[in-house]
Design an enzyme around this catalytic site. Structure first.
Site, mmCIF file in Angstrom:
data_model
loop_
_atom_site.group_PDB
_atom_site.id
_atom_site.type_symbol
_atom_site.label_atom_id
_atom_site.label_comp_id
_atom_site.label_asym_id
_atom_site.label_seq_id
_atom_site.Cartn_x
_atom_site.Cartn_y
_atom_site.Cartn_z
ATOM 1 N N TYR A 138 0.890 -1.143 0.148
ATOM 2 C CA TYR A 138 0.158 0.050 0.043
ATOM 3 C C TYR A 138 1.046 1.287 0.067
ATOM 4 O O TYR A 138 1.663 1.527 0.987
ATOM 5 C CB TYR A 138 -0.953 0.006 1.353
ATOM 6 N N LYS A 166 -1.730 -1.306 -4.198
ATOM 7 C CA LYS A 166 -2.616 -0.364 -4.035
ATOM 8 C C LYS A 166 -1.748 0.998 -4.162
ATOM 9 O O LYS A 166 -1.108 1.239 -2.895
ATOM 10 C CB LYS A 166 -3.243 -0.586 -2.843
#
Length: 309
Positions: A138, A166
């Site tokens: 992330y 992400k």
């Protein structure tokens, strides 16, 4: 390298409904999950930024995991955030998430302590070693103060440590570097998901596999329409849907200058879900400033303009 298809589609970061006493409202949470599944989403991401994971005690985190994993019952993949300051703490969350039945884990770079790219790589290797489920990076430099470089991400992907990314960095050039590097290195199974919900059409056009949109809690159908239009190559329809969602996203600013950006955005998402009858209370976690009645009325105006109520 594996030629398996990467994770793709619309994977909303699920809000965490709370009672007025700030316990997890599991009845509202299951209604929210049903709302998202009915919207056609392709997966769910719990315990990320939009889930208020940074504010939730470990017991609340486990309640969210057990509730969502149990209710979804394998219909779509459930990704679990295991976000914490350093590798040993993240590893503990990773074990708990794997035990709860999460299909994959999502971790940021370490934070609080200043880190080097070599330490960031060790961080992800440590997390991947403790749980036999895929790990997604992330990239959230605004919160963790480290940017995940394409080289680090792709090296970890090549070594089988990371299953995907992400990207919430807001760095379109960096996103393109990852997408190109994935192709050049033959890492077709490495998923690239954008968290920048206002430029999803652009990211998909560049070759991203999907989106993790906080606003997708409020309007999952819209993001699914956008993704489907892009998948069939109808970029005009994708752009038009993105522009509609862009206007709806204005609701995150209703809090104005007397609260933090997070308080305003998460309060607006929850107010919208409350006004739509999905959750029972728009309560946000402490110490976030709650929206007042006038601000909730502004959220209602955005929903009306978007024909959501």
């Amino acid at each position: 390298m594996s030629n398996a298809a990467p994770l793709s589609g619309v994977i909303p970061p699920v809000c965490t409904p709370l009672t007025p006493e700030r316990e997890v409202d599991t009845a509202s949470l299951t209604r929210l999950v049903d709302h998202l599944l009915e919207g056609g989403v392709h997966g769910l991401f719990v315990l990320g930024s939009s889930s208020e994971a940074a504010f939730l005690p470990d017991g609340h985190r486990r309640t969210v995991l057990d509730t969502v994993v149990g209710h979804v019952a394998g219909q779509v993949p459930v990704l679990a955030g295991v976000i914490d300051m350093t590798a040993p703490r993240v590893a503990d969350h990773a074990r708990a998430a794997a035990e709860a039945g999460a299909d994959a884990l999502v971790a940021t770079a370490p934070f609080y302590a200043r880190t080097h790219p070599a330490e960031i790589a060790t961080h992800f290797r440590t997390v991947a070693a403790v749980a036999d489920v895929p790990v997604y990076a992330y990239d959230l430099p605004v919160a963790v103060h480290s940017k995940l470089t394409a080289n680090v991400l792709l090296e970890l992907a090549a070594d089988g440590v990371l299953a995907g990314l992400k990207d919430s960095s807001g760095d379109d050039a960096g996103l393109r570097e990852v997408i190109l590097g994935r192709r050049d290195r033959g890492l077709e199974s490495f998923a690239v998901l954008t968290g920048s919900e206002l430029t999803v059409d652009s990211a998909l056009w560049m070759g991203a596999d999907g989106v993790v949109p906080g606003l997708g809690n409020v309007d999952p159908h819209g993001y699914v329409r956008l993704y489907d239009a892009a998948a069939r190559g109808d970029w005009t329809a994708a752009r038009e849907e993105q522009e509609r969602l862009f206007r709806l996203f204005g609701l995150v600013h209703v809090g104005g200058p007397h609260m933090g950006r997070s308080s305003s955005a998460l309060g607006a998402f929850k107010a919208a879900l409350f006004l739509c009858g999905v959750i029972a209370h728009p309560t946000t976690a402490l110490p976030q400033v709650p929206l007042d009645g006038a601000e909730i009325d502004q959220v209602k105006s955005f929903l009306s303009e978007a024909a959501l109520i």
